[in-house]
Design a protein around this motif. Structure first.
Motif, PDB file in Angstrom:
ATOM      1  N   SER A 440       0.841  -1.193   0.000  1.00 27.63           N
ATOM      2  CA  SER A 440       0.000   0.000   0.000  1.00 27.63           C
ATOM      3  C   SER A 440       0.884   1.254   0.000  1.00 27.63           C
ATOM      4  O   SER A 440       0.576   2.244  -0.651  1.00 27.63           O
ATOM      5  CB  SER A 440      -0.882  -0.045   1.254  1.00 27.63           C
ATOM      6  OG  SER A 440      -1.614   1.126   1.411  1.00 27.63           O
ATOM      7  N   GLN A 441       2.016   1.172   0.699  1.00 31.07           N
ATOM      8  CA  GLN A 441       2.929   2.327   0.832  1.00 31.07           C
ATOM      9  C   GLN A 441       3.779   2.529  -0.417  1.00 31.07           C
ATOM     10  O   GLN A 441       4.714   3.316  -0.425  1.00 31.07           O
ATOM     11  CB  GLN A 441       3.852   2.149   2.039  1.00 31.07           C
ATOM     12  CG  GLN A 441       3.168   2.235   3.378  1.00 31.07           C
ATOM     13  CD  GLN A 441       2.370   0.970   3.731  1.00 31.07           C
ATOM     14  OE1 GLN A 441       2.458  -0.057   3.038  1.00 31.07           O
ATOM     15  NE2 GLN A 441       1.582   1.030   4.780  1.00 31.07           N
ATOM     16  N   ASN A 442       3.480   1.779  -1.477  1.00 32.05           N
ATOM     17  CA  ASN A 442       4.138   1.926  -2.775  1.00 32.05           C
ATOM     18  C   ASN A 442       5.553   1.364  -2.811  1.00 32.05           C
ATOM     19  O   ASN A 442       6.341   1.706  -3.694  1.00 32.05           O
ATOM     20  CB  ASN A 442       4.167   3.403  -3.213  1.00 32.05           C
ATOM     21  CG  ASN A 442       4.190   3.541  -4.727  1.00 32.05           C
ATOM     22  OD1 ASN A 442       3.621   2.703  -5.437  1.00 32.05           O
ATOM     23  ND2 ASN A 442       4.869   4.551  -5.221  1.00 32.05           N
ATOM     24  N   LYS A 443       5.895   0.503  -1.864  1.00 31.56           N
ATOM     25  CA  LYS A 443       7.231  -0.089  -1.913  1.00 31.56           C
ATOM     26  C   LYS A 443       7.201  -1.357  -2.750  1.00 31.56           C
ATOM     27  O   LYS A 443       6.254  -2.149  -2.656  1.00 31.56           O
ATOM     28  CB  LYS A 443       7.722  -0.409  -0.509  1.00 31.56           C
ATOM     29  CG  LYS A 443       8.065   0.856   0.260  1.00 31.56           C
ATOM     30  CD  LYS A 443       8.846   0.530   1.503  1.00 31.56           C
ATOM     31  CE  LYS A 443       9.194   1.796   2.261  1.00 31.56           C
ATOM     32  NZ  LYS A 443       9.768   1.494   3.569  1.00 31.56           N
ATOM     33  N   VAL A 444       8.247  -1.542  -3.548  1.00 29.38           N
ATOM     34  CA  VAL A 444       8.359  -2.741  -4.369  1.00 29.38           C
ATOM     35  C   VAL A 444       8.831  -3.895  -3.491  1.00 29.38           C
ATOM     36  O   VAL A 444       9.794  -3.753  -2.733  1.00 29.38           O
ATOM     37  CB  VAL A 444       9.357  -2.498  -5.526  1.00 29.38           C
ATOM     38  CG1 VAL A 444       9.662  -3.792  -6.265  1.00 29.38           C
ATOM     39  CG2 VAL A 444       8.792  -1.454  -6.479  1.00 29.38           C
ATOM     40  N   VAL A 445       8.112  -5.018  -3.593  1.00 30.76           N
ATOM     41  CA  VAL A 445       8.431  -6.185  -2.768  1.00 30.76           C
ATOM     42  C   VAL A 445       8.641  -7.389  -3.686  1.00 30.76           C
ATOM     43  O   VAL A 445       7.828  -7.647  -4.579  1.00 30.76           O
ATOM     44  CB  VAL A 445       7.280  -6.484  -1.779  1.00 30.76           C
ATOM     45  CG1 VAL A 445       7.627  -7.663  -0.877  1.00 30.76           C
ATOM     46  CG2 VAL A 445       6.977  -5.253  -0.929  1.00 30.76           C
ATOM     47  N   VAL A 446       9.744  -8.111  -3.476  1.00 29.87           N
ATOM     48  CA  VAL A 446      10.055  -9.294  -4.280  1.00 29.87           C
ATOM     49  C   VAL A 446      10.070 -10.510  -3.364  1.00 29.87           C
ATOM     50  O   VAL A 446      10.624 -10.451  -2.272  1.00 29.87           O
ATOM     51  CB  VAL A 446      11.432  -9.102  -4.984  1.00 29.87           C
ATOM     52  CG1 VAL A 446      11.889 -10.384  -5.649  1.00 29.87           C
ATOM     53  CG2 VAL A 446      11.350  -7.982  -6.008  1.00 29.87           C
ATOM     54  N   PHE A 447       9.415 -11.592  -3.806  1.00 25.07           N
ATOM     55  CA  PHE A 447       9.370 -12.802  -2.954  1.00 25.07           C
ATOM     56  C   PHE A 447       9.225 -14.043  -3.830  1.00 25.07           C
ATOM     57  O   PHE A 447       8.686 -13.976  -4.943  1.00 25.07           O
ATOM     58  CB  PHE A 447       8.207 -12.702  -1.948  1.00 25.07           C
ATOM     59  CG  PHE A 447       6.866 -12.458  -2.586  1.00 25.07           C
ATOM     60  CD1 PHE A 447       6.480 -11.189  -2.976  1.00 25.07           C
ATOM     61  CD2 PHE A 447       5.994 -13.513  -2.815  1.00 25.07           C
ATOM     62  CE1 PHE A 447       5.249 -10.964  -3.583  1.00 25.07           C
ATOM     63  CE2 PHE A 447       4.757 -13.294  -3.416  1.00 25.07           C
ATOM     64  CZ  PHE A 447       4.394 -12.015  -3.798  1.00 25.07           C
ATOM     65  N   PRO A 448       9.719 -15.205  -3.337  1.00 27.63           N
ATOM     66  CA  PRO A 448       9.689 -16.425  -4.151  1.00 27.63           C
ATOM     67  C   PRO A 448       8.268 -16.888  -4.438  1.00 27.63           C
ATOM     68  O   PRO A 448       7.379 -16.747  -3.597  1.00 27.63           O
ATOM     69  CB  PRO A 448      10.410 -17.466  -3.276  1.00 27.63           C
ATOM     70  CG  PRO A 448      11.104 -16.692  -2.215  1.00 27.63           C
ATOM     71  CD  PRO A 448      10.372 -15.410  -2.037  1.00 27.63           C
ATOM     72  N   LYS A 449       8.099 -17.444  -5.659  1.00 30.20           N
ATOM     73  CA  LYS A 449       6.775 -17.948  -6.045  1.00 30.20           C
ATOM     74  C   LYS A 449       6.465 -19.289  -5.374  1.00 30.20           C
ATOM     75  O   LYS A 449       5.290 -19.652  -5.250  1.00 30.20           O
ATOM     76  CB  LYS A 449       6.735 -18.176  -7.561  1.00 30.20           C
ATOM     77  CG  LYS A 449       6.690 -16.902  -8.379  1.00 30.20           C
ATOM     78  CD  LYS A 449       6.644 -17.252  -9.867  1.00 30.20           C
ATOM     79  CE  LYS A 449       6.585 -16.002 -10.706  1.00 30.20           C
ATOM     80  NZ  LYS A 449       6.632 -16.296 -12.146  1.00 30.20           N
ATOM     81  N   ALA A 450       7.520 -19.992  -4.965  1.00 29.47           N
ATOM     82  CA  ALA A 450       7.343 -21.340  -4.420  1.00 29.47           C
ATOM     83  C   ALA A 450       6.273 -21.349  -3.333  1.00 29.47           C
ATOM     84  O   ALA A 450       6.293 -20.512  -2.421  1.00 29.47           O
ATOM     85  CB  ALA A 450       8.675 -21.841  -3.856  1.00 29.47           C
ATOM     86  N   ASN A 451       5.325 -22.282  -3.436  1.00 27.67           N
ATOM     87  CA  ASN A 451       4.229 -22.448  -2.466  1.00 27.67           C
ATOM     88  C   ASN A 451       3.235 -21.292  -2.425  1.00 27.67           C
ATOM     89  O   ASN A 451       2.420 -21.224  -1.508  1.00 27.67           O
ATOM     90  CB  ASN A 451       4.759 -22.690  -1.040  1.00 27.67           C
ATOM     91  CG  ASN A 451       5.685 -23.887  -1.014  1.00 27.67           C
ATOM     92  OD1 ASN A 451       5.430 -24.881  -1.700  1.00 27.67           O
ATOM     93  ND2 ASN A 451       6.766 -23.771  -0.262  1.00 27.67           N
ATOM     94  N   VAL A 452       3.316 -20.351  -3.365  1.00 27.02           N
ATOM     95  CA  VAL A 452       2.346 -19.256  -3.390  1.00 27.02           C
ATOM     96  C   VAL A 452       1.280 -19.606  -4.425  1.00 27.02           C
ATOM     97  O   VAL A 452       1.609 -19.814  -5.597  1.00 27.02           O
ATOM     98  CB  VAL A 452       3.023 -17.910  -3.767  1.00 27.02           C
ATOM     99  CG1 VAL A 452       1.993 -16.792  -3.870  1.00 27.02           C
ATOM    100  CG2 VAL A 452       4.097 -17.559  -2.758  1.00 27.02           C
ATOM    101  N   THR A 453       0.033 -19.686  -3.992  1.00 24.09           N
ATOM    102  CA  THR A 453      -1.017 -20.033  -4.969  1.00 24.09           C
ATOM    103  C   THR A 453      -1.541 -18.783  -5.670  1.00 24.09           C
ATOM    104  O   THR A 453      -2.080 -18.866  -6.767  1.00 24.09           O
ATOM    105  CB  THR A 453      -2.196 -20.766  -4.288  1.00 24.09           C
ATOM    106  OG1 THR A 453      -2.564 -19.999  -3.148  1.00 24.09           O
ATOM    107  CG2 THR A 453      -1.822 -22.185  -3.899  1.00 24.09           C
ATOM    108  N   ALA A 454      -1.386 -17.631  -5.037  1.00 22.52           N
ATOM    109  CA  ALA A 454      -1.883 -16.392  -5.643  1.00 22.52           C
ATOM    110  C   ALA A 454      -1.165 -16.133  -6.965  1.00 22.52           C
ATOM    111  O   ALA A 454       0.012 -16.493  -7.129  1.00 22.52           O
ATOM    112  CB  ALA A 454      -1.665 -15.229  -4.686  1.00 22.52           C
ATOM    113  N   GLN A 455      -1.876 -15.501  -7.881  1.00 22.05           N
ATOM    114  CA  GLN A 455      -1.333 -15.198  -9.201  1.00 22.05           C
ATOM    115  C   GLN A 455      -1.247 -13.681  -9.396  1.00 22.05           C
ATOM    116  O   GLN A 455      -1.706 -12.916  -8.548  1.00 22.05           O
ATOM    117  CB  GLN A 455      -2.250 -15.797 -10.279  1.00 22.05           C
ATOM    118  CG  GLN A 455      -2.338 -17.307 -10.269  1.00 22.05           C
ATOM    119  CD  GLN A 455      -0.997 -17.951 -10.606  1.00 22.05           C
ATOM    120  OE1 GLN A 455      -0.352 -17.577 -11.592  1.00 22.05           O
ATOM    121  NE2 GLN A 455      -0.556 -18.890  -9.782  1.00 22.05           N
ATOM    122  N   LYS A 456      -0.725 -13.301 -10.547  1.00 22.19           N
ATOM    123  CA  LYS A 456      -0.686 -11.887 -10.931  1.00 22.19           C
ATOM    124  C   LYS A 456      -2.073 -11.261 -10.779  1.00 22.19           C
ATOM    125  O   LYS A 456      -3.071 -11.863 -11.177  1.00 22.19           O
ATOM    126  CB  LYS A 456      -0.240 -11.833 -12.388  1.00 22.19           C
ATOM    127  CG  LYS A 456       0.014 -10.476 -12.920  1.00 22.19           C
ATOM    128  CD  LYS A 456       0.677 -10.612 -14.263  1.00 22.19           C
ATOM    129  CE  LYS A 456       0.158  -9.522 -15.178  1.00 22.19           C
ATOM    130  NZ  LYS A 456       0.814  -9.484 -16.453  1.00 22.19           N
TER     131      LYS A 456
END
Ligand code: 5AD
Ligand code: SF4
Length: 479
Positions: A440-456
């Protein structure tokens, strides 16, 4: 990152991007246009309006300049450097034109008015010159140019908002979009060429804005940024209400609320806020709606009250700092960013120190930092000498950038261990195994896709585990 010689910073990283809508079948159109954009987000949004107008006139977009029958360059005048870049590109296009018979080149946007005769007659660089309020006349101008005439329309308007034109989303990630809510600017900051290139301020029909945002949401977009030079002075009265004397004006706070109500899943952002105009009403509206992002771009320009007065910003350093405190009080944890100009006319070492002090007080998460560049026709150019030597301007900019780098890193370090709701925008630039999204604060966050079911286009809770100065790194966790 900032290039200290050119003064080019993050907000200009998209400079010169060529646009072409993917959805359109290139075979549908007999002729093709190529458009390259420079400058602010407003200009990129304008290119999407231009693409829509050209589409309706039977032209398809192409990403390949050599395939184009029409080349457009949407220009920016805000600093001299931006103008030089455009000039260089136009010279390259002229070479292409010599090789391809019938190819036409047009200049759009902020440089149009000032340089029309130079571009058309003296240097014979282009065939068309079209100002920011004249895009509806583009199809006619193309016809004129095709018949060998020089086609020009740089008239500014008091009414044009392109309210009814559905922008063609160019090069879109399908998740985030910009929506223009007003045009022009009435502020007359003394350094700024915008009031001259983009004309008087006017607000777009609120219903058409809400409609455009709702339509984006229906098409899968989840993050809209409402754009204007000074969004807090948005003010719209429907003409029929005005005529019948039942006028119910819509302020920026009210508009923000209308867009937020489309869906809790649609994030709403806005830019730019003028410190003198952002109201408690807007801050309270932001606090009431989870989906209005907690991020405010609040340009300081200078931290010296004397310089602020010369800049015609109409606030003092104390007033600005009180505004920042108010934001922090009503919206704890809100991200704040700024624009800063180093070396404005008559700026002393003491004035510069004042800027550094206000930056530290404001604790910006991010700043766009510039060397003062005198622009023809502005109040500053007419009234004050551009008297700070180049080396001094550069050295002050370095100090401003170094301070901001430290503030940005510290701000990111404070987020380590916390969790944020992240909207996934796409693959991380570095690796297809990682998602990239924003908080929400407009910061770019990068994280591994592994085990994440959410999509773009979907939301995910991410715990921050590390950071660089520009990016947060994390892992997805259960909400
Ligand atoms: N010189 C340097 N920076 C400028 N800006 C606007 N005009 C100038 C200028 N003449 C900066 C301001 C503004 C941002 C969009 O560009 O900081 O907020
Ligand atoms: Fe320029 Fe000031 Fe208007 Fe921004 S608010 S566009 S800096 S005149």
């Amino acid at each position: 990152m900032l290039d200290l010689v050119t003064g080019k910073v993050q907000d200009e990283s998209r400079q010169g991007e060529a646009y072409a809508p993917f959805a359109l079948d290139p075979n549908t159109y007999k002729k093709h246009f190529y458009i390259e954009s420079y400058g602010c987000q407003m200009n990129f949004a304008d290119s999407e309006i231009v693409a829509s107008i050209l589409n309706n006139a039977g032209f398809g977009a192409t990403r390949n300049v050599e395939e184009a029958d029409l080349i457009f360059i949407n220009t920016c005048s805000i600093r001299e450097k931006a103008e030089q870049t455009v000039r260089k590109r136009l010279t390259e296009f002229r070479k292409l034109k010599e090789q391809k018979k019938g190819m036409l080149v047009g200049v759009l946007g902020c440089m149009a008015e000032r340089l029309k005769s130079k571009f058309l007659e003296e240097e014979k660089l282009v065939d068309m010159v079209v100002g920011p309020d004249a895009y509806r006349t583009l199809p006619g101008l193309v016809e004129e140019a095709e018949s060998g005439q020089k086609a020009v329309n740089v008239l500014l308007s008091r009414e044009e908002t392109y309210a009814d034109i559905a922008p063609v989303r160019l090069d879109s990630n399908g998740v985030t979009a910009f929506v223009s809510i007003m045009r022009g600017c009435n502020n007359m900051c003394s350094f700024c060429v915008v009031p001259f290139t983009r004309g008087r301020e006017r607000s777009r029909d609120a219903e058409s804005i809400v409609q455009e945002c709702a339509d984006l949401f229906a098409r899968g977009y989840r993050d809209v940024t409402l754009l204007g030079q000074n969004v807090d002075s948005y003010y719209y009265v429907a003409p029929d209400q005005e005529a019948s004397g039942t006028a119910a004006p819509i302020t920026f706070g009210a508009l923000l609320e209308k867009v937020a109500l489309i869906s809790p899943l649609l994030r709403v952002r806005f830019s730019t806020s003028h410190p003198k105009d952002i109201t408690d009403e807007v801050l309270h509206t932001m606090a009431r709606y989870e989906n209005i992002c907690k991020y405010i771009h609040l340009p300081l320009q200078s931290g010296s009250s004397r310089i602020l007065q010369l800049m015609n910003r109409t606030y003092t350093r104390e007033w600005y700092m009180a505004k920042v405190d108010r934001i922090r009080e009503i919206l704890p944890g809100c991200g704040i960013s700024s624009d800063i100009i180093a070396g404005f006319c008559t700026e002393t070492e003491e004035d510069h120190q004042h800027t550094l002090e206000v930056m530290a007080h404001s604790n910006y998460d991010l700043s766009y930092m510039f060397i003062y560049s005198e622009r023809p026709g502005t109040l500053a150019q007419r009234r004050y000498a551009d008297d700070v030597p180049d080396e001094v301007k550069k050295r002050r900019l370095v100090e401003i950038v170094e301070l901001q780098n430290r503030l940005s890193l510290e701000s990111n370090q404070r987020d380590i261990g916390q969790t944020f709701t992240i909207l996934i925008e796409g693959d991380s630039k570095r690796s297809p195994d990682d998602w990239m999204g924003r908080s929400s604060q407009n910061k770019v966050v990068v994280f591994p896709k592994a085990n994440v079911t959410a999509q773009k286009g979907e939301y995910v809770t991410v715990q921050i585990t590390g950071c660089t100065q520009a990016t947060l790194l994390g892992v997805a966790v259960e909400a």
